[in-house]
Enzyme design. Structure first.
Site: not given
Ligand code: DQA
Length: 144
Positions: A9-10, A17, A22, A73, A76, A97, A99, A101, A106
């Site tokens: 998501p997102n 964003r 990011y 990825n 959330a 996995e 990410h 960030s 964080r």
């Molecule tokens: C994320 C980190 C997650 O906490 C966040 O909800 C994301 C992006 C990252 O790529 O840093 O949507 O997975």
């Protein structure tokens, strides 16, 4: 060899964003770079993004017998989706996995990854380069 690169998501909004967290690169641009790097190594790639938990689970299930490894990825969902965790455990494919960030630097609710124990490993904090590292790690895992 075939590697699936999955985003939750997102992540379709990458580039616009929260660019301070990011980065300013779009998902399409990240994916194009990964496809190029993989092609140079003779590796096929497919890309999938969904904002829906069930759709991500369906894609993980469908990866069985088609892909050799997955770069994921989960956004959330990383932090609370036991259903995605169980899907990763069920499919018996190496999942890396990633990410953008550093989730350990964080908010405290991002520190825990419920999928980490069933993934081959975690790459976190290198911006779009996290995906590059994830791709190479997935290729390495798939070879073994
Ligand atoms: C994320 C980190 C997650 O906490 C966040 O909800 C994301 C992006 C990252 O790529 O840093 O949507 O997975």
């Amino acid at each position: 060899m075939k590697i699936l690169i999955m985003n939750g998501p997102n992540l379709n909004l990458l580039g616009e964003r929260e660019p301070g967290i990011y980065g300013s690169e779009s998902l399409d641009s990240i994916n194009a770079d990964l496809a190029k790097r993989a092609a140079k190594l003779g590796v096929d790639t497919e890309f999938y993004q969904s904002n829906h938990e069930g759709a991500l689970i369906d894609k993980l299930h469908a990866a069985r017998g088609v892909f050799d490894a997955i770069v994921l990825n989960a956004g959330a969902y990383t932090h609370y989706s036991i259903a995605i965790r169980d899907a990763i455990a069920a499919i018996k494919l190496p999942v890396v996995e990633v990410h953008l960030s550093n989730i350990h630097a964080r908010e405290s609710f991002r520190e825990n990854s419920v999928i980490a124990p069933v993934c081959a490993g975690q790459i976190s904090g290198f911006g779009s380069y996290s995906y590059t590292l994830g791709l190479y790690a997935a290729i390495d895992k798939a070879k073994k």
